[in-house]
Scaffold this active site. Structure first.
Site, mmCIF file in Angstrom:
data_model
loop_
_atom_site.group_PDB
_atom_site.id
_atom_site.type_symbol
_atom_site.label_atom_id
_atom_site.label_comp_id
_atom_site.label_asym_id
_atom_site.label_seq_id
_atom_site.Cartn_x
_atom_site.Cartn_y
_atom_site.Cartn_z
ATOM 1 C CG ASP A 199 -2.458 35.562 83.114
ATOM 2 O OD1 ASP A 199 -2.023 36.487 83.828
ATOM 3 O OD2 ASP A 199 -3.320 35.741 82.240
ATOM 4 C CG HIS A 221 1.431 37.045 81.654
ATOM 5 N ND1 HIS A 221 0.151 37.496 81.392
ATOM 6 C CD2 HIS A 221 1.806 36.340 80.550
ATOM 7 C CE1 HIS A 221 -0.231 37.077 80.189
ATOM 8 N NE2 HIS A 221 0.752 36.368 79.669
#
Length: 362
Positions: A199, A221
């Site tokens: 993430d 991410h």
């Protein structure tokens, strides 16, 4: 008689001072979480020696005495239970956190990983709550396999240096393993972080005077501002993200704001960022998030102003998009765009309200 009385008083005061002195400069070594919790207030140096934190319990280092040094030694581990955590919580002023040579914090997150992160499945504990850890420093920690989010930061004047968060074992089932989530904080510096996760490497939800530099972010991410909007604090100001590498990630650098909400993102600099094998977006600014997903329709309640993209370079996979800018009408302004060279992916035809100087086709 007066001499005897004075001598007795002096002796009594001396004994009291002698009894108090160890509380001011006491070094403590704890081998259990319960001992650390009960004894922390009387220690100026705390060594956490191979602590196995019981299932469903927090290694509670809140309310530390001003100036305390905390040293992680050996391997810190955590029992398994479905719960929200955190696994570690720490607060205090002028706190120094570090680890002994060869030490590590092993969360063994695979016991919780089910591909759903914090969106369902097993209830997973967050890792480290650094709330009200002010005028403090965290240096050199090596953290492995957090169940979900890593460091939750709500602090003033906190410096984090040379911290490693290695969730590389979670490539298939790890999810929402953000490394650093920052909110309602001022003067935060993160320098030399090494992150392997699934993430955001960095997510700034609110705060001012924040620096992230010399970072290495692999597999997640990317470096994110937001999502902004819908919280009690919706202002991000004076942020510098620089001299960092983002590899094998979904996004490179990102600003995202919530559909229909208000807030401010201003004076944010992305400088000297190298991207490699980005799968979705190299650079992305989106003002259309609703319920965690983009809608394709931007709104202008969050102002995104005085933004710098300087020397953001590198590669996006052919299935991805180099640059995507979706701003509300008039909400993105006064951007500086120089030395941007992101290639390998598609050129977006869906950009809207791109501010002067920026481009979706660089």
């Amino acid at each position: 008689m007066h001499f005897l009385q004075n001598a007795v008083v002096a002796a009594t005061m001396g004994a009291a001072l002698a009894a108090a002195a160890p509380l001011e400069k006491r070094s403590c070594t704890f081998t259990s979480a319960s001992a650390a919790k009960s004894g922390k207030s009387s220690c100026s140096t705390i060594t956490l020696d191979n602590i196995a934190v019981p299932a469903g319990e927090t290694l509670d280092l809140t309310g530390l005495k001003k100036g305390t040094t905390v040293i992680f030694e050996g391997e810190t581990t955590f029992g398994y239970k479905e719960w929200k955590g955190p696994l570690i919580s720490m607060s205090g002023t002028d706190i120094t956190v570090k680890q002994a040579s060869g030490a590590k914090i092993n969360c063994d997150g695979a016991r919780w990983w089910d591909g759903k992160g914090s969106n369902g499945g097993k209830t997973k504990p967050k890792f480290f709550q650094a709330h009200k850890l002010d005028q403090s420093s965290i240096t050199g920690l090596k953290v492995y396999n957090t169940p979900v989010q890593g460091f939750s930061i709500l602090a003033d004047h906190l410096t984090i240096t040379d911290v490693t968060i290695d969730n590389s074992a979670g490539t298939s089932k790890g999810h929402n393993t953000d490394a650093f989530d920052i909110g309602q904080s001022t003067y935060i510096t993160i320098d030399g972080a090494t992150v392997y996760n699934q993430d955001d490497c960095l997510a700034i939800n609110s705060g001012e005077h924040i620096t992230f530099t010399n970072g290495y972010c692999d597999g997640g991410h990317g470096l994110s501002i937001g999502s902004i909007g819908g919280r009690s604090d919706n202002t991000v100001n004076d942020v510098t993200i620089s001299n960092s590498k983002v590899l094998n990630s979904q996004n490179g650098v990102r600003i995202k704001t919530i559909y229909g909400k208000t807030g401010t993102v201003e004076n944010v600099k992305f400088e000297d960022i190298t991207l490699s094998d980005i799968s979705k977006y190299g650079i992305v600014v989106e003002q259309d998030y609703e319920n965690g997903s983009p809608t394709g329709t931007p709104t202008n309640g969050v102002k995104v102003e005085d933004i710098t993209f300087k020397k953001v370079t590198g590669s996006v996979k052919s299935s991805g998009t180099d640059i995507y800018i979706l701003c509300g009408s008039g909400s993105c302004s006064n951007w500086t765009w120089s030395g941007v060279d992101v290639t390998g992916g598609k050129k977006s035809s869906k950009c809207k309200n791109v501010p002067s100087g920026a481009s979706c086709s660089d």
